[in-house]
Design a protein around this motif. Structure first.
Motif, PDB file in Angstrom:
ATOM      1  N   THR A  78      25.276  47.874  21.645  1.00 54.83           N
ATOM      2  CA  THR A  78      25.166  46.415  21.471  1.00 54.83           C
ATOM      3  C   THR A  78      26.326  45.704  22.145  1.00 54.83           C
ATOM      4  O   THR A  78      26.159  44.618  22.708  1.00 54.83           O
ATOM      5  CB  THR A  78      25.140  46.078  19.973  1.00 54.83           C
ATOM      6  N   SER A  79      27.521  46.300  22.163  1.00 57.83           N
ATOM      7  CA  SER A  79      28.661  45.684  22.833  1.00 57.83           C
ATOM      8  C   SER A  79      28.460  45.697  24.350  1.00 57.83           C
ATOM      9  O   SER A  79      28.821  44.746  25.045  1.00 57.83           O
ATOM     10  CB  SER A  79      29.938  46.424  22.448  1.00 57.83           C
ATOM     11  N   HIS A  80      27.843  46.753  24.866  1.00 51.86           N
ATOM     12  CA  HIS A  80      27.629  46.859  26.310  1.00 51.86           C
ATOM     13  C   HIS A  80      26.533  45.885  26.774  1.00 51.86           C
ATOM     14  O   HIS A  80      26.614  45.323  27.875  1.00 51.86           O
ATOM     15  CB  HIS A  80      27.238  48.306  26.658  1.00 51.86           C
ATOM     16  N   LEU A  81      25.538  45.658  25.941  1.00 50.93           N
ATOM     17  CA  LEU A  81      24.437  44.767  26.331  1.00 50.93           C
ATOM     18  C   LEU A  81      24.809  43.295  26.180  1.00 50.93           C
ATOM     19  O   LEU A  81      24.421  42.470  27.010  1.00 50.93           O
ATOM     20  CB  LEU A  81      23.196  45.084  25.493  1.00 50.93           C
ATOM     21  N   ASP A  82      25.603  42.929  25.085  1.00 49.34           N
ATOM     22  CA  ASP A  82      25.908  41.519  24.813  1.00 49.34           C
ATOM     23  C   ASP A  82      27.189  41.045  25.470  1.00 49.34           C
ATOM     24  O   ASP A  82      27.508  39.857  25.406  1.00 49.34           O
ATOM     25  CB  ASP A  82      26.017  41.293  23.302  1.00 49.34           C
ATOM     26  N   TYR A  83      27.951  41.936  26.104  1.00 55.60           N
ATOM     27  CA  TYR A  83      29.259  41.548  26.652  1.00 55.60           C
ATOM     28  C   TYR A  83      29.074  40.783  27.957  1.00 55.60           C
ATOM     29  O   TYR A  83      28.289  41.193  28.820  1.00 55.60           O
ATOM     30  CB  TYR A  83      30.116  42.797  26.879  1.00 55.60           C
ATOM     31  N   VAL A  84      29.805  39.641  28.086  1.00 55.59           N
ATOM     32  CA  VAL A  84      29.777  38.822  29.299  1.00 55.59           C
ATOM     33  C   VAL A  84      31.128  38.970  29.978  1.00 55.59           C
ATOM     34  O   VAL A  84      32.150  38.585  29.388  1.00 55.59           O
ATOM     35  CB  VAL A  84      29.485  37.341  28.988  1.00 55.59           C
ATOM     36  N   PRO A  85      31.209  39.491  31.160  1.00 55.90           N
ATOM     37  CA  PRO A  85      32.522  39.663  31.813  1.00 55.90           C
ATOM     38  C   PRO A  85      33.056  38.349  32.357  1.00 55.90           C
ATOM     39  O   PRO A  85      32.300  37.453  32.710  1.00 55.90           O
ATOM     40  CB  PRO A  85      32.212  40.648  32.950  1.00 55.90           C
ATOM     41  N   TYR A  86      34.374  38.212  32.364  1.00 56.51           N
ATOM     42  CA  TYR A  86      35.074  37.040  32.892  1.00 56.51           C
ATOM     43  C   TYR A  86      36.074  37.512  33.936  1.00 56.51           C
ATOM     44  O   TYR A  86      36.607  38.626  33.837  1.00 56.51           O
ATOM     45  CB  TYR A  86      35.799  36.273  31.772  1.00 56.51           C
ATOM     46  N   GLN A  87      36.375  36.604  34.907  1.00 60.22           N
ATOM     47  CA  GLN A  87      37.385  36.902  35.911  1.00 60.22           C
ATOM     48  C   GLN A  87      38.766  36.537  35.351  1.00 60.22           C
ATOM     49  O   GLN A  87      38.999  35.388  34.987  1.00 60.22           O
ATOM     50  CB  GLN A  87      37.115  36.116  37.203  1.00 60.22           C
ATOM     51  N   ALA A  88      39.641  37.499  35.260  1.00 58.20           N
ATOM     52  CA  ALA A  88      40.989  37.284  34.699  1.00 58.20           C
ATOM     53  C   ALA A  88      42.018  37.778  35.683  1.00 58.20           C
ATOM     54  O   ALA A  88      41.813  38.800  36.350  1.00 58.20           O
ATOM     55  CB  ALA A  88      41.135  38.032  33.376  1.00 58.20           C
ATOM     56  N   SER A  89      43.119  37.004  35.811  1.00 57.53           N
ATOM     57  CA  SER A  89      44.225  37.393  36.703  1.00 57.53           C
ATOM     58  C   SER A  89      45.334  38.030  35.877  1.00 57.53           C
ATOM     59  O   SER A  89      45.475  37.778  34.675  1.00 57.53           O
ATOM     60  CB  SER A  89      44.744  36.151  37.445  1.00 57.53           C
ATOM     61  N   ARG A  90      46.137  38.808  36.536  1.00 59.53           N
ATOM     62  CA  ARG A  90      47.222  39.523  35.853  1.00 59.53           C
ATOM     63  C   ARG A  90      48.350  38.566  35.481  1.00 59.53           C
ATOM     64  O   ARG A  90      48.677  37.664  36.267  1.00 59.53           O
ATOM     65  CB  ARG A  90      47.761  40.622  36.764  1.00 59.53           C
ATOM     66  N   VAL A  91      48.880  38.732  34.323  1.00 62.23           N
ATOM     67  CA  VAL A  91      49.968  37.871  33.831  1.00 62.23           C
ATOM     68  C   VAL A  91      51.235  38.206  34.581  1.00 62.23           C
ATOM     69  O   VAL A  91      51.618  39.384  34.687  1.00 62.23           O
ATOM     70  CB  VAL A  91      50.177  38.052  32.313  1.00 62.23           C
TER      71      VAL A  91
END
Length: 454
Positions: free
Chosen positions: A306-319
């Motif tokens: 369920t986590s793999h199907l409902d997860y929406v990826p976001y673009q994140a930059s390194r701190v």
């Protein structure tokens, strides 16, 4: 005429006068002796002494004879007590015949065939490793890092600045407190100086003033008896010397019975009742539970969660790392790694010192050990001569003269008459009671017998 005290009349030294409490003043005719308290106590007006709260003895006991009859004695009626008959046990007579040692357990017991219990525990299975595991878990596959922004501080700026002028306000304690001069308190301790008396020292006491010296009579001394030795010679023959013969006696006989060892020539059998009656049983081998063979399921495995199907990826930059600004001075000169320690210290070549062994001064022997000592080489054996015994023989010397058992004590002993101490009587004979002084001494006057004139 002189009065004799009971302590002086006593001859045996066991009788003493019953001394009472020590008193400063002697008894007088007044019921209450004079004391310093009665002389110096000031009397007040008509002050009556306190009344005593002790109850008066108004009860008079019955002076008649007690009958000794109680209600229990008057009402009790004695009954005749009959002793119960005692049971006399019969004489034991053993039964004739043989004892039957059989029991119901031996008669009714049916033996059964015993088999071992089967094991219920399954056989341990060891997992087999056939290949290398090269998979990515769902956490690594589905997790994406987020961009984190730094929160702004909500702390207010410090606008307070301490004053530069010295604080000059005074407190209420400084305003109200008035310093005063400390005055030492007046000491009421008496002066330690000794006050000398003006008049001369008298040194007279009540004991010296009231003491009346008496002339003591000469004490009677008993003359010592002169020792008179006997003229007869001393015979030191005792009953042991007279009756002892000195014969050698027989040695004591041993009462211990002779030890007879019981031996048998027959070999040891080694059979017991357990070995004779034991019957070996055949034990079958334990049964092993058969494990069913593993059959893998058909088709592909669905690894979607369920986590793999409902997860929406976001673009994140390194701190980016927040580091403080460096105020380091850069220089193009090379680093000089010299110091006074390196310049002044010179390393020396050092080697480990070997062991210092002392040279052996005494050489080791080369030949075979002889084993001969100076004592063995110089010793000269001599023939042993036994020493002659000077012990006297145990021969008893008998005397035909009878034993004279007369001793010097039995010849010179003079029995003396036991004198009775005159102080043991209530009134010593030959004395008349006179008085008792304040210290408890009883004085008696000696009666002098009248001399008849011819």
């Amino acid at each position: 005429m002189r009065n004799w005290c009971l302590c002086q009349i006593c001859i045996c030294g066991r009788h003493r006068c019953p001394h009472g409490a020590t008193r400063v003043y002697e008894h007088s005719g007044i019921s209450c002796p004079t004391t310093e308290y009665l002389e110096k106590y000031p009397k007040y007006g008509n002050v009556l002494p306190p009344q005593s709260l002790k109850p008066k003895q108004e009860f008079q006991a019955y002076r008649g004879k007690v009958e000794g009859v109680t209600t229990f004695k008057s009402d009790y009626r004695p009954y005749e007590i009959v002793k119960p008959p005692r049971h006399i046990p019969e004489e034991y007579k053993p039964k004739q015949g043989k004892i039957d040692l059989g029991t119901t357990y031996q008669r009714d017991f049916n033996p059964f065939k015993v088999q071992p219990v089967l094991k219920v525990r399954p056989v341990e299975r060891q997992p087999t490793k056939k290949g290398k595991l090269d998979t990515v878990p769902t956490y690594k596959d589905d997790y994406r890092s987020w961009e984190i922004q730094k929160c702004e501080l909500c702390k207010p700026e410090q606008s307070y600045h301490p004053p530069d002028v010295k604080f000059g306000n005074s407190t209420t304690f400084q305003d109200d407190y008035v310093p005063r001069e400390i005055k030492p308190r007046q000491s009421f301790k008496p002066c330690s100086a000794v006050k000398c008396s003006v008049g001369p020292f008298d040194g007279n006491t009540s004991h010296r003033r009231d003491y009346v010296p008496h002339q003591l009579e000469v004490k009677f001394e008993r003359p010592k008896e002169v020792y008179k030795p006997t003229d007869q010679p001393f015979e030191d023959l005792t009953t042991h010397r007279n009756d002892f013969q000195g014969f050698t006696g027989e040695t004591a006989k041993i009462c211990r019975p002779a030890y007879n060892r019981v031996t048998q020539n027959a070999p040891f059998n080694g059979s017991t009742e357990f070995r004779d009656s034991f019957q070996p049983w055949e034990v079958p081998p334990p049964k092993v539970k058969e494990v069913a063979e593993y059959v893998p399921p058909q088709g592909s495995m669905q690894l979607d969660s369920t986590s793999h199907l409902d997860y929406v990826p976001y673009q994140a930059s390194r701190v980016a790392a927040i580091r403080p600004v460096s105020h380091r001075r850069k220089s193009n000169f090379p680093f000089q790694g010299k110091s006074t320690m390196k310049e002044d210290f010179q390393a020396w070549e050092s080697c480990r010192q070997g062991l210092i062994k002392q040279q052996q001064q005494i050489p080791n022997p080369s030949g075979k050990f002889d084993g001969l000592t100076t004592f063995r080489s110089h010793f000269v054996p001599h023939e042993l001569i036994p020493v002659e015994s000077c012990k006297p023989l145990n021969a008893t010397v008998k005397s035909s003269v009878p034993l004279d058992d007369v001793t010097m004590y039995s010849i010179q002993y003079t029995p003396k008459k036991q004198e009775i101490c005159p102080a043991s009587y209530p009134s010593p004979p030959g004395y008349v009671f006179e008085s008792t002084n304040s210290q408890g001494h009883k004085f008696f006057r000696k009666i002098i017998p009248a001399v008849k004139a011819f």
